[in-house]
Design a protein around this motif. Sequence first.
Motif, PDB file in Angstrom:
ATOM      1  N   LEU A  92       0.970  -1.419  -0.011  1.00  0.00           N
ATOM      2  CA  LEU A  92       0.155  -0.116  -0.126  1.00  0.00           C
ATOM      3  C   LEU A  92       1.435   0.980  -0.180  1.00  0.00           C
ATOM      4  O   LEU A  92       0.545   2.752  -0.569  1.00  0.00           O
ATOM      5  CB  LEU A  92      -1.005   0.338   1.365  1.00  0.00           C
ATOM      6  N   ALA A  93       1.752   1.328   0.931  1.00  0.00           N
ATOM      7  CA  ALA A  93       2.891   2.697   0.304  1.00  0.00           C
ATOM      8  C   ALA A  93       3.175   2.982  -0.890  1.00  0.00           C
ATOM      9  O   ALA A  93       3.568   3.653  -0.818  1.00  0.00           O
ATOM     10  CB  ALA A  93       3.862   2.272   1.777  1.00  0.00           C
ATOM     11  N   GLU A  94       3.979   1.322  -1.392  1.00  0.00           N
ATOM     12  CA  GLU A  94       5.031   2.407  -2.656  1.00  0.00           C
ATOM     13  C   GLU A  94       3.263   2.289  -3.721  1.00  0.00           C
ATOM     14  O   GLU A  94       3.552   2.624  -4.676  1.00  0.00           O
ATOM     15  CB  GLU A  94       5.181   0.470  -3.232  1.00  0.00           C
ATOM     16  N   GLU A  95       2.523   1.388  -3.321  1.00  0.00           N
ATOM     17  CA  GLU A  95       0.872   1.962  -4.585  1.00  0.00           C
ATOM     18  C   GLU A  95       0.243   3.641  -4.476  1.00  0.00           C
ATOM     19  O   GLU A  95       0.565   4.516  -5.527  1.00  0.00           O
ATOM     20  CB  GLU A  95      -0.123   1.114  -4.333  1.00  0.00           C
ATOM     21  N   GLY A  96       0.581   4.226  -3.018  1.00  0.00           N
ATOM     22  CA  GLY A  96      -0.140   5.395  -2.441  1.00  0.00           C
ATOM     23  C   GLY A  96      -1.421   4.779  -2.011  1.00  0.00           C
ATOM     24  O   GLY A  96      -2.127   3.708  -2.830  1.00  0.00           O
ATOM     25  N   ILE A  97      -1.857   6.233  -1.327  1.00  0.00           N
ATOM     26  CA  ILE A  97      -3.106   5.151  -0.794  1.00  0.00           C
ATOM     27  C   ILE A  97      -3.986   6.824  -1.009  1.00  0.00           C
ATOM     28  O   ILE A  97      -5.178   6.344  -0.625  1.00  0.00           O
ATOM     29  CB  ILE A  97      -3.304   5.017   0.409  1.00  0.00           C
ATOM     30  N   TRP A  98      -2.975   8.060  -1.565  1.00  0.00           N
ATOM     31  CA  TRP A  98      -3.783   9.115  -0.914  1.00  0.00           C
ATOM     32  C   TRP A  98      -5.112   9.761  -1.838  1.00  0.00           C
ATOM     33  O   TRP A  98      -5.156   9.265  -3.249  1.00  0.00           O
ATOM     34  CB  TRP A  98      -3.331  10.088  -0.856  1.00  0.00           C
ATOM     35  N   ARG A  99      -6.133   9.888  -1.220  1.00  0.00           N
ATOM     36  CA  ARG A  99      -7.566   9.802  -2.816  1.00  0.00           C
ATOM     37  C   ARG A  99      -7.781   8.456  -3.354  1.00  0.00           C
ATOM     38  O   ARG A  99      -8.060   8.429  -3.755  1.00  0.00           O
ATOM     39  CB  ARG A  99      -6.706  10.722  -3.297  1.00  0.00           C
ATOM     40  N   LYS A 100      -7.446   6.582  -3.056  1.00  0.00           N
ATOM     41  CA  LYS A 100      -7.276   6.681  -3.108  1.00  0.00           C
ATOM     42  C   LYS A 100      -8.571   5.495  -2.376  1.00  0.00           C
ATOM     43  O   LYS A 100      -8.911   5.859  -1.480  1.00  0.00           O
ATOM     44  CB  LYS A 100      -6.811   5.257  -3.448  1.00  0.00           C
ATOM     45  N   LYS A 101     -10.186   5.882  -3.172  1.00  0.00           N
ATOM     46  CA  LYS A 101     -11.502   4.886  -2.526  1.00  0.00           C
ATOM     47  C   LYS A 101     -11.349   3.590  -1.941  1.00  0.00           C
ATOM     48  O   LYS A 101     -11.906   2.794  -0.810  1.00  0.00           O
ATOM     49  CB  LYS A 101     -12.302   5.030  -3.300  1.00  0.00           C
ATOM     50  N   GLU A 102     -10.469   2.309  -2.881  1.00  0.00           N
ATOM     51  CA  GLU A 102     -10.886   1.668  -2.365  1.00  0.00           C
ATOM     52  C   GLU A 102      -9.328   0.877  -2.261  1.00  0.00           C
ATOM     53  O   GLU A 102      -8.486   1.537  -2.933  1.00  0.00           O
ATOM     54  CB  GLU A 102     -11.127   0.366  -3.243  1.00  0.00           C
ATOM     55  N   LEU A 103      -8.801   0.378  -1.068  1.00  0.00           N
ATOM     56  CA  LEU A 103      -7.733  -0.258  -1.110  1.00  0.00           C
ATOM     57  C   LEU A 103      -7.678  -1.569  -1.373  1.00  0.00           C
ATOM     58  O   LEU A 103      -8.716  -2.819  -1.242  1.00  0.00           O
ATOM     59  CB  LEU A 103      -6.896  -0.585   0.397  1.00  0.00           C
ATOM     60  N   GLU A 104      -6.610  -2.364  -1.789  1.00  0.00           N
ATOM     61  CA  GLU A 104      -6.367  -3.720  -2.408  1.00  0.00           C
ATOM     62  C   GLU A 104      -6.343  -4.104  -0.564  1.00  0.00           C
ATOM     63  O   GLU A 104      -6.054  -3.625  -0.005  1.00  0.00           O
ATOM     64  CB  GLU A 104      -5.448  -3.836  -2.691  1.00  0.00           C
ATOM     65  N   SER A 105      -7.142  -6.133  -1.102  1.00  0.00           N
ATOM     66  CA  SER A 105      -6.987  -6.294   0.014  1.00  0.00           C
ATOM     67  C   SER A 105      -5.672  -7.108  -0.454  1.00  0.00           C
ATOM     68  O   SER A 105      -5.001  -8.143   0.836  1.00  0.00           O
ATOM     69  CB  SER A 105      -8.368  -6.513   0.000  1.00  0.00           C
TER      70      SER A 105
END
Length: 262
Positions: free
Chosen positions: A249-262
């Motif tokens: 998640l840190a590498e992909e970035g989470i800022w303003r991402k509505k859904e996170l990878e699980s």
Amino acid sequence: MVEIPKSHPRYWSLYYREKIIEGMEKGITAKAGLIAHGRGEAFDYIIGERTIEPAERAMKAAVAKLLLAEHPVISVNGNVAALVPKETIELAKTLNAKLEINLFYRTEERVRAIAEELRKYDPEIELLGINPTKRIPGLEHERGKVDEKGIWRADVVVVPLEDGDRTEALVGMGKFVITIDLNPLSRSARMADITIVDNIVRAYPRMTELARKMKDYSREELLKILEEYDNGKTLSDVLVHMRDRLTQLAEEGIWRKKELES
Ligand code: ATP
Ligand code: MG
């Protein structure tokens, strides 16, 4: 219960939060249960709010052990009764296990409220822990009370969302202890024989499903599942899952991402 719009992106989280609040209003859940629930939610966010492979593995081993047990007991506390009353009864029936109301903050009113809640789903259900006459050695009075016909004589006990000190005391009594706990770092998680790091709302229905299937397994097959199971490895794998997920998640970035990878 407060109406939660189905369209809310965090619908299920809010739904179970309301269940806990409702449980407190009915006298089922203790105040500290609210805090414990929040602690669980935090870990569920980290694992991705789904059943991960190490939890599935632990559930299989737990069900195998419960099917092999002579006197299996499933403990019920205030959070469990608020979140999964029906699922608890279903699991106990499928496994032929006894149910015992067993509380950290035991009061007779809370025991009564929990019994009443469970009986809504099955008025005939046998409930232990109403008049406990035995004590777990090493625990002070109220915290140590157990039923002579239940946990006292059990060989295998399921103690979900349990305090670490009590889990350790049960292990000290020679019980085989299975816990469900979203926090792999808790003392309960570290002390139990089998630790299922999953939300109980997902774990109990899945365990019932597994029990229905595994009932047809031979004794040898069940023993083999247990022999191959390693709880230390399970806990390590959970930590690795958390680490890897956070890294990803840190590498992909989470800022303003509505859904996170699980
Ligand atoms: P310990 O005493 O084991 O070190 P603790 O004091 O943090 O842990 P307790 O309040 O004694 O925790 O036990 C509650 C445990 O249940 C917590 O570890 C919490 O993460 C977990 N928990 C809360 N809600 C759920 C849930 N819905 N499913 C699974 N686990 C949960
Ligand atoms: Mg504790």
